[in-house]
Motif scaffolding. Structure first.
Motif, PDB file in Angstrom:
ATOM      1  N   ALA A 197       0.840  -1.207   0.000  1.00 26.69           N
ATOM      2  CA  ALA A 197       0.000   0.000   0.000  1.00 26.69           C
ATOM      3  C   ALA A 197       0.871   1.252   0.000  1.00 26.69           C
ATOM      4  CB  ALA A 197      -0.931   0.003   1.202  1.00 26.69           C
ATOM      5  N   GLY A 198       1.924   1.259   0.810  1.00 24.70           N
ATOM      6  CA  GLY A 198       2.838   2.402   0.834  1.00 24.70           C
ATOM      7  C   GLY A 198       3.505   2.625  -0.505  1.00 24.70           C
ATOM      8  N   ILE A 199       3.900   1.549  -1.154  1.00 23.63           N
ATOM      9  CA  ILE A 199       4.549   1.651  -2.470  1.00 23.63           C
ATOM     10  C   ILE A 199       3.568   2.156  -3.523  1.00 23.63           C
ATOM     11  CG2 ILE A 199       5.598   0.299  -4.338  1.00 23.63           C
ATOM     12  CD1 ILE A 199       6.829  -1.484  -2.065  1.00 23.63           C
ATOM     13  N   ILE A 200       2.357   1.631  -3.523  1.00 16.63           N
ATOM     14  CA  ILE A 200       1.349   2.053  -4.510  1.00 16.63           C
ATOM     15  C   ILE A 200       1.020   3.530  -4.350  1.00 16.63           C
ATOM     16  CG2 ILE A 200      -1.088   1.798  -5.162  1.00 16.63           C
ATOM     17  CD1 ILE A 200      -0.695  -1.248  -4.702  1.00 16.63           C
ATOM     18  N   PHE A 201       0.820   3.973  -3.114  1.00 17.23           N
ATOM     19  CA  PHE A 201       0.515   5.385  -2.904  1.00 17.23           C
ATOM     20  C   PHE A 201       1.695   6.270  -3.295  1.00 17.23           C
ATOM     21  CE2 PHE A 201      -3.270   3.982  -0.806  1.00 17.23           C
ATOM     22  CZ  PHE A 201      -4.153   5.056  -0.936  1.00 17.23           C
ATOM     23  N   ASP A 202       2.906   5.789  -3.091  1.00 19.47           N
ATOM     24  CA  ASP A 202       4.090   6.533  -3.519  1.00 19.47           C
ATOM     25  C   ASP A 202       4.107   6.668  -5.047  1.00 19.47           C
ATOM     26  OD1 ASP A 202       6.624   7.746  -2.453  1.00 19.47           O
ATOM     27  OD2 ASP A 202       7.520   6.344  -3.875  1.00 19.47           O
ATOM     28  N   ILE A 203       3.763   5.608  -5.738  1.00 16.75           N
ATOM     29  CA  ILE A 203       3.690   5.629  -7.199  1.00 16.75           C
ATOM     30  C   ILE A 203       2.656   6.656  -7.664  1.00 16.75           C
ATOM     31  CG2 ILE A 203       2.932   4.278  -9.216  1.00 16.75           C
ATOM     32  CD1 ILE A 203       4.244   1.814  -7.818  1.00 16.75           C
ATOM     33  N   VAL A 204       1.499   6.648  -7.034  1.00 18.22           N
ATOM     34  CA  VAL A 204       0.439   7.593  -7.405  1.00 18.22           C
ATOM     35  C   VAL A 204       0.899   9.031  -7.164  1.00 18.22           C
ATOM     36  CG1 VAL A 204      -1.902   8.388  -6.856  1.00 18.22           C
ATOM     37  CG2 VAL A 204      -1.429   5.942  -7.061  1.00 18.22           C
ATOM     38  N   GLY A 205       1.516   9.278  -6.019  1.00 20.63           N
ATOM     39  CA  GLY A 205       1.992  10.624  -5.709  1.00 20.63           C
ATOM     40  C   GLY A 205       3.003  11.135  -6.721  1.00 20.63           C
ATOM     41  N   ILE A 206       3.935  10.277  -7.115  1.00 23.57           N
ATOM     42  CA  ILE A 206       4.938  10.663  -8.112  1.00 23.57           C
ATOM     43  C   ILE A 206       4.279  10.881  -9.479  1.00 23.57           C
ATOM     44  CG2 ILE A 206       6.990   9.878  -9.398  1.00 23.57           C
ATOM     45  CD1 ILE A 206       7.604  10.701  -6.534  1.00 23.57           C
ATOM     46  N   ALA A 207       3.379  10.001  -9.864  1.00 17.00           N
ATOM     47  CA  ALA A 207       2.722  10.118 -11.174  1.00 17.00           C
ATOM     48  C   ALA A 207       1.918  11.409 -11.277  1.00 17.00           C
ATOM     49  CB  ALA A 207       1.818   8.913 -11.415  1.00 17.00           C
ATOM     50  N   VAL A 208       1.183  11.740 -10.233  1.00 18.49           N
ATOM     51  CA  VAL A 208       0.378  12.962 -10.262  1.00 18.49           C
ATOM     52  C   VAL A 208       1.274  14.199 -10.307  1.00 18.49           C
ATOM     53  CG1 VAL A 208      -1.234  14.367  -8.903  1.00 18.49           C
ATOM     54  CG2 VAL A 208      -1.658  11.933  -9.191  1.00 18.49           C
ATOM     55  N   ASP A 239       0.369  19.097  -5.550  1.00 26.12           N
ATOM     56  CA  ASP A 239       1.090  19.239  -4.288  1.00 26.12           C
ATOM     57  C   ASP A 239       0.336  18.587  -3.137  1.00 26.12           C
ATOM     58  OD1 ASP A 239      -0.910  21.221  -4.526  1.00 26.12           O
ATOM     59  OD2 ASP A 239       0.152  22.593  -3.179  1.00 26.12           O
ATOM     60  N   LYS A 240      -0.978  18.764  -3.122  1.00 27.44           N
ATOM     61  CA  LYS A 240      -1.795  18.175  -2.046  1.00 27.44           C
ATOM     62  C   LYS A 240      -1.914  16.659  -2.218  1.00 27.44           C
ATOM     63  CE  LYS A 240      -4.305  22.401  -1.229  1.00 27.44           C
ATOM     64  NZ  LYS A 240      -5.566  23.106  -1.304  1.00 27.44           N
ATOM     65  N   VAL A 241      -2.096  16.220  -3.445  1.00 28.53           N
ATOM     66  CA  VAL A 241      -2.183  14.782  -3.718  1.00 28.53           C
ATOM     67  C   VAL A 241      -0.867  14.106  -3.344  1.00 28.53           C
ATOM     68  CG1 VAL A 241      -2.494  13.025  -5.513  1.00 28.53           C
ATOM     69  CG2 VAL A 241      -3.916  15.077  -5.528  1.00 28.53           C
ATOM     70  N   SER A 242       0.232  14.727  -3.728  1.00 30.60           N
ATOM     71  CA  SER A 242       1.547  14.179  -3.401  1.00 30.60           C
ATOM     72  C   SER A 242       1.775  14.141  -1.895  1.00 30.60           C
ATOM     73  CB  SER A 242       2.627  15.014  -4.085  1.00 30.60           C
ATOM     74  OG  SER A 242       3.891  14.550  -3.718  1.00 30.60           O
ATOM     75  N   THR A 243       1.406  15.208  -1.206  1.00 25.18           N
ATOM     76  CA  THR A 243       1.547  15.226   0.253  1.00 25.18           C
ATOM     77  C   THR A 243       0.744  14.098   0.877  1.00 25.18           C
ATOM     78  OG1 THR A 243       1.929  17.607   0.321  1.00 25.18           O
ATOM     79  CG2 THR A 243       1.140  16.585   2.339  1.00 25.18           C
ATOM     80  N   PHE A 244      -0.501  13.933   0.418  1.00 26.25           N
ATOM     81  CA  PHE A 244      -1.337  12.881   0.985  1.00 26.25           C
ATOM     82  C   PHE A 244      -0.779  11.500   0.669  1.00 26.25           C
ATOM     83  CE2 PHE A 244      -4.836   9.843   0.841  1.00 26.25           C
ATOM     84  CZ  PHE A 244      -5.330   9.988   2.124  1.00 26.25           C
ATOM     85  N   CYS A 245      -0.474  11.257  -0.604  1.00 26.60           N
ATOM     86  CA  CYS A 245      -0.028   9.921  -1.020  1.00 26.60           C
ATOM     87  C   CYS A 245       1.368   9.582  -0.500  1.00 26.60           C
ATOM     88  CB  CYS A 245      -0.047   9.804  -2.540  1.00 26.60           C
ATOM     89  SG  CYS A 245      -1.686   9.792  -3.256  1.00 26.60           S
ATOM     90  N   ASN A 246       2.318  10.468  -0.743  1.00 30.43           N
ATOM     91  CA  ASN A 246       3.708  10.179  -0.390  1.00 30.43           C
ATOM     92  C   ASN A 246       3.980  10.348   1.100  1.00 30.43           C
ATOM     93  OD1 ASN A 246       3.768  11.468  -3.324  1.00 30.43           O
ATOM     94  ND2 ASN A 246       5.378   9.953  -3.191  1.00 30.43           N
ATOM     95  N   ASP A 247       3.507  11.447   1.654  1.00 29.08           N
ATOM     96  CA  ASP A 247       3.852  11.759   3.031  1.00 29.08           C
ATOM     97  C   ASP A 247       2.899  11.121   4.036  1.00 29.08           C
ATOM     98  OD1 ASP A 247       5.962  13.256   2.030  1.00 29.08           O
ATOM     99  OD2 ASP A 247       4.771  15.081   1.957  1.00 29.08           O
TER     100      ASP A 247
END
Length: 185
Positions: free
Chosen positions: A58-69, A99-107
């Motif tokens: 789950a952490g990896i998938i959300f990291d992928i989404v954050g980077i892609a967005v 920026d918000k999507v990345s903060t939520f997904c990655n951070d």
């Protein structure tokens, strides 16, 4: 004078966003921690390893989404929105709020997954040393921690490369998934 008003509104919006992220962080981390702790106390080691794998993935998938967005271009999604393709408007909103999507997904999700996976690894180490009393807890704990960290780091590294190369596809798939979930279309 108008710049000061805009700056105040921006500061107010940032404070609201930070408060929102704080609340989400507390809710998500406490929920996942409570769920994993209550679930892990009643299961065997195999299920505990499956829960650990799920948290890491789950952490990896959300990291992928954050980077892609963060890296995707908005232009193709305008064409898709003009053609009324499902999820295109959601994709545009995601990209405009990268920026918000990345903060939520990655951070938020990524960091919480990292912390929770560490505590689940600690719990597994306790189970291992409880079941096999002649094994040193410190050694098992260090080994499991190292394995969890290396899998997470390698997974995120591979995921980042994948996200950079396939950012539009990932954003499209995420927006289509959100289209099915979100009522505001």
């Amino acid at each position: 004078m108008s710049k000061k008003i805009n700056r105040k509104e921006t500061t107010k919006d940032r404070r609201k966003w930070i408060l929102t992220i704080l609340v989400w962080s507390i809710l998500i981390s406490s929920s996942i921690s409570l769920l994993s702790d209550s679930l892990l106390s009643k299961v065997n080691m195999l299920v505990a390893f499956i829960v650990l794998a799920f948290i890491i993935i789950a952490g990896i998938i959300f990291d992928i989404v954050g980077i892609a967005v963060t890296t995707a271009d908005e232009t193709p999604f305008h064409a898709m929105a003009a053609k009324k393709i499902h999820g295109a408007k959601i994709a545009i909103r995601l990209l405009r709020n990268a920026d918000k999507v990345s903060t939520f997904c990655n951070d938020v999700v990524g960091d919480i997954a990292g912390i929770i996976s560490g505590s689940v690894g600690f719990f597994i180490a306790q189970k291992v040393t409880h079941n096999f009393t002649n094994i040193n807890f410190t050694g098992v704990n260090v080994a499991i921690g190292a394995i969890v960290a290396s899998i997470t780091i390698c997974g995120k590294s591979i995921g980042k490369t994948y996200a950079l190369e396939n950012n539009s596809i990932i954003v499209s798939k995420v927006s289509k998934l959100l289209y099915l979930i979100v009522k505001d279309r």
